[in-house]
Design a protein around this motif. Structure first.
Motif, mmCIF file in Angstrom:
data_model
loop_
_atom_site.group_PDB
_atom_site.id
_atom_site.type_symbol
_atom_site.label_atom_id
_atom_site.label_comp_id
_atom_site.label_asym_id
_atom_site.label_seq_id
_atom_site.Cartn_x
_atom_site.Cartn_y
_atom_site.Cartn_z
ATOM 1 N N GLY A 94 0.795 -0.777 -0.346
ATOM 2 C CA GLY A 94 -0.252 -0.027 0.266
ATOM 3 C C GLY A 94 0.799 1.171 -0.759
ATOM 4 O O GLY A 94 0.797 2.649 -1.066
ATOM 5 N N GLU A 95 2.020 1.644 1.046
ATOM 6 C CA GLU A 95 3.238 2.198 0.558
ATOM 7 C C GLU A 95 3.448 2.561 -0.299
ATOM 8 O O GLU A 95 3.467 3.811 -1.217
ATOM 9 C CB GLU A 95 3.279 1.690 1.716
ATOM 10 N N ALA A 96 3.731 1.627 -1.072
ATOM 11 C CA ALA A 96 4.538 2.184 -2.403
ATOM 12 C C ALA A 96 3.554 2.531 -3.172
ATOM 13 O O ALA A 96 3.574 3.133 -4.241
ATOM 14 C CB ALA A 96 5.119 0.198 -2.925
ATOM 15 N N LEU A 97 2.146 1.870 -3.553
ATOM 16 C CA LEU A 97 1.604 2.171 -4.445
ATOM 17 C C LEU A 97 0.934 3.990 -4.021
ATOM 18 O O LEU A 97 1.168 4.877 -4.773
ATOM 19 C CB LEU A 97 -0.451 1.768 -4.166
ATOM 20 N N LEU A 98 0.963 4.180 -2.702
ATOM 21 C CA LEU A 98 0.964 5.589 -2.519
ATOM 22 C C LEU A 98 2.048 6.048 -3.335
ATOM 23 O O LEU A 98 1.860 7.859 -2.995
ATOM 24 C CB LEU A 98 0.507 5.450 -0.816
ATOM 25 N N ASP A 99 3.504 5.617 -2.711
ATOM 26 C CA ASP A 99 4.493 6.628 -3.218
ATOM 27 C C ASP A 99 4.736 6.753 -4.087
ATOM 28 O O ASP A 99 4.875 8.100 -5.200
ATOM 29 C CB ASP A 99 5.284 5.791 -2.668
ATOM 30 N N ARG A 100 3.462 6.232 -5.512
ATOM 31 C CA ARG A 100 3.215 5.920 -6.658
ATOM 32 C C ARG A 100 2.283 7.309 -7.528
ATOM 33 O O ARG A 100 1.900 7.353 -8.209
ATOM 34 C CB ARG A 100 3.827 4.773 -7.282
ATOM 35 N N GLY A 101 1.586 7.774 -6.070
ATOM 36 C CA GLY A 101 1.066 8.856 -6.245
ATOM 37 C C GLY A 101 -0.543 8.249 -6.864
ATOM 38 O O GLY A 101 -1.802 9.135 -6.954
ATOM 39 N N TYR A 102 -1.092 7.204 -6.315
ATOM 40 C CA TYR A 102 -2.484 6.255 -6.279
ATOM 41 C C TYR A 102 -2.819 6.940 -4.887
ATOM 42 O O TYR A 102 -2.523 6.688 -4.081
ATOM 43 C CB TYR A 102 -1.799 4.731 -6.849
ATOM 44 N N ASP A 111 11.893 -6.149 -4.435
ATOM 45 C CA ASP A 111 12.823 -6.365 -5.397
ATOM 46 C C ASP A 111 12.361 -6.831 -6.283
ATOM 47 O O ASP A 111 12.147 -6.273 -8.201
ATOM 48 C CB ASP A 111 14.506 -7.189 -5.261
ATOM 49 N N TYR A 112 11.664 -7.572 -6.355
ATOM 50 C CA TYR A 112 10.446 -8.125 -7.780
ATOM 51 C C TYR A 112 9.069 -7.677 -7.485
ATOM 52 O O TYR A 112 8.312 -7.286 -8.907
ATOM 53 C CB TYR A 112 9.475 -9.748 -6.895
ATOM 54 N N VAL A 113 8.097 -6.976 -6.935
ATOM 55 C CA VAL A 113 7.436 -6.438 -7.029
ATOM 56 C C VAL A 113 7.005 -5.095 -7.612
ATOM 57 O O VAL A 113 6.647 -4.670 -7.920
ATOM 58 C CB VAL A 113 6.458 -6.419 -5.521
#
Length: 184
Positions: free
Chosen positions: A20-28, A172-174
């Protein structure tokens, strides 16, 4: 671009942590359900009812994007069995598809309605989503990759088996998977 993603975490997950944090960091923006807290205490059917309502109310269009991990994927797939074929795009990471037993490690897992998803696949009765992509580790005892490949074939989805990997696919994969999947 669809700026809000419907996200179902794995057990104990939170919308704003990890993936979720990775998605938020991408602006979603994120909508969805955490497999923790109050949601986790609901009955299985009540969980499915909420997910079904969420999808129908805000994520039932061709540009919708749904991401589900582990047990969240299990709930999503069960919710989809109660609907017409899903029109958006689905990304599943380490999806639970039913009960499993690992005799060598003496581990087992048996979720509610453990045989339903694979039975529907074997009968050709699962409502095939518009687009589905699945990633699973080849050493994931909770999601035997052979079963995941069979499920993907049954719904005409793309399935990637990640070598030398267990249930946690790893950042690293996701990360590159997200970067590619989010733009299609």
């Amino acid at each position: 671009m669809t700026d809000t993603i419907y996200y179902l975490t794995g057990r104990g997950g939170q919308l704003n942590k990890g993936l979720g944090e990775a998605l938020l960091d991408r602006g979603y923006k994120l909508s969805g359900r955490e497999m923790s807290g109050g949601f986790d205490t609901l009955t299985f059917q009540n969980q499915l009812d909420l997910i079904t309502k969420d999808l129908k109310d805000g994520f039932w269009h061709k540009d919708a994007k749904v991401i589900a991990v582990s047990y969240g994927a299990y709930l999503l797939l069960h919710a989809l069995t109660e609907l017409e074929a899903y029109v958006g795009s689905v990304l599943l990471l380490s999806p639970i598809l039913g009960g499993v037993t690992n005799g060598s490690t003496m581990r087992y897992f048996s979720p509610p309605r453990a045989d339903k998803l694979m039975r529907l696949i074997n009968e050709g009765a699962f409502p095939v989503p518009n687009g589905i992509e699945i990633h699973v580790g080849d050493n994931d005892w909770q999601c035997p990759y052979q079963q995941v490949v069979q499920f993907a074939e049954g719904v005409g989805g793309d399935c990637q088996v990640v070598p030398d990997t267990g249930h946690q696919l790893g950042n690293d994969y996701v990360a590159p998977v997200l970067d590619r999947w989010l733009i299609h």
